[in-house]
Write an enzyme that holds these catalytic residues in place. Sequence first.
Site, short mmCIF file in Angstrom:
data_model
loop_
_atom_site.label_atom_id
_atom_site.label_comp_id
_atom_site.label_asym_id
_atom_site.label_seq_id
_atom_site.Cartn_x
_atom_site.Cartn_y
_atom_site.Cartn_z
N ARG A 1 4.88 11.02 -2.55
CA ARG A 1 4.58 10.84 -1.13
C ARG A 1 5.84 11.03 -0.28
O ARG A 1 6.84 10.36 -0.48
CB ARG A 1 4.04 9.42 -0.93
N ARG B 1 12.00 4.47 12.85
CA ARG B 1 10.67 5.07 12.77
C ARG B 1 9.83 4.64 13.96
O ARG B 1 10.35 4.17 14.96
CB ARG B 1 10.04 4.68 11.42
N ASN C 1 8.03 -5.69 -0.75
CA ASN C 1 7.89 -4.57 0.16
C ASN C 1 6.40 -4.47 0.46
O ASN C 1 5.65 -3.86 -0.29
CB ASN C 1 8.41 -3.27 -0.45
N HIS D 1 12.61 -2.79 2.53
CA HIS D 1 12.01 -1.53 2.99
C HIS D 1 12.89 -0.38 2.53
O HIS D 1 14.12 -0.46 2.64
CB HIS D 1 11.82 -1.51 4.50
N ALA E 1 3.09 -1.04 4.98
CA ALA E 1 2.47 -1.11 6.31
C ALA E 1 1.95 -2.51 6.64
O ALA E 1 1.88 -2.89 7.81
CB ALA E 1 1.35 -0.09 6.41
N PRO F 1 0.79 -1.23 0.00
CA PRO F 1 0.00 0.00 0.00
C PRO F 1 0.83 1.28 0.00
O PRO F 1 1.86 1.37 0.65
CB PRO F 1 -0.84 -0.10 1.27
N ASN F 2 0.34 2.22 -0.78
CA ASN F 2 0.85 3.58 -0.89
C ASN F 2 2.17 3.69 -1.65
O ASN F 2 2.64 4.79 -1.90
CB ASN F 2 0.96 4.26 0.49
N TYR G 1 10.97 8.90 1.26
CA TYR G 1 10.96 7.92 0.17
C TYR G 1 11.64 8.39 -1.12
O TYR G 1 11.72 7.64 -2.08
CB TYR G 1 9.51 7.52 -0.14
N GLU H 1 12.61 -9.59 1.84
CA GLU H 1 11.80 -8.49 2.36
C GLU H 1 12.61 -7.21 2.22
O GLU H 1 13.79 -7.16 2.59
CB GLU H 1 11.47 -8.74 3.83
#
Length: 137
Positions: A17, A104, A71, A97, A74, A9-10, A22, A95
């Site tokens: 964004r 964070r 990725n 990120h 969330a 998502p996103n 990012y 995985e």
Amino acid sequence: MKIIIINGPNLNLLGQREPEVYGSLSFDIFFNGLKRKYTTVELHYFQSNIEGEIIDKLQEVGFSYDGIILNAAAYTHTSIGIGDAVKAITTPVIEVHISNTFARETFRHQSFISPNAKGIIIGFGLKSYELALQSFL
């Protein structure tokens, strides 16, 4: 070699964004650059904001591809279903990120994917995807 990048998502908003987190490059431009650089790899890309669609895609490619770069965004921290899908398939999953999730919010320090992933690459911006790709090569 057949590799797919699956984004959650996103991540369709990369380049727009939160550029301070990012970056300002869209994923499409970045992905096209990867395809030009790694011409011997059959690279595919899938993005969804919907958890079930990510699970469906993992199940679809998880027995026939050579590698998956995931990725889950969330969903990494909330989706037992995506973690279970990674565990259920035979294709190895890295995985990824973009940001350092450990720098964070505390809830981002847990991953339901990591226990079933071949490896994890965190915090190198979009370069994280290329590092994951190189790990399969």
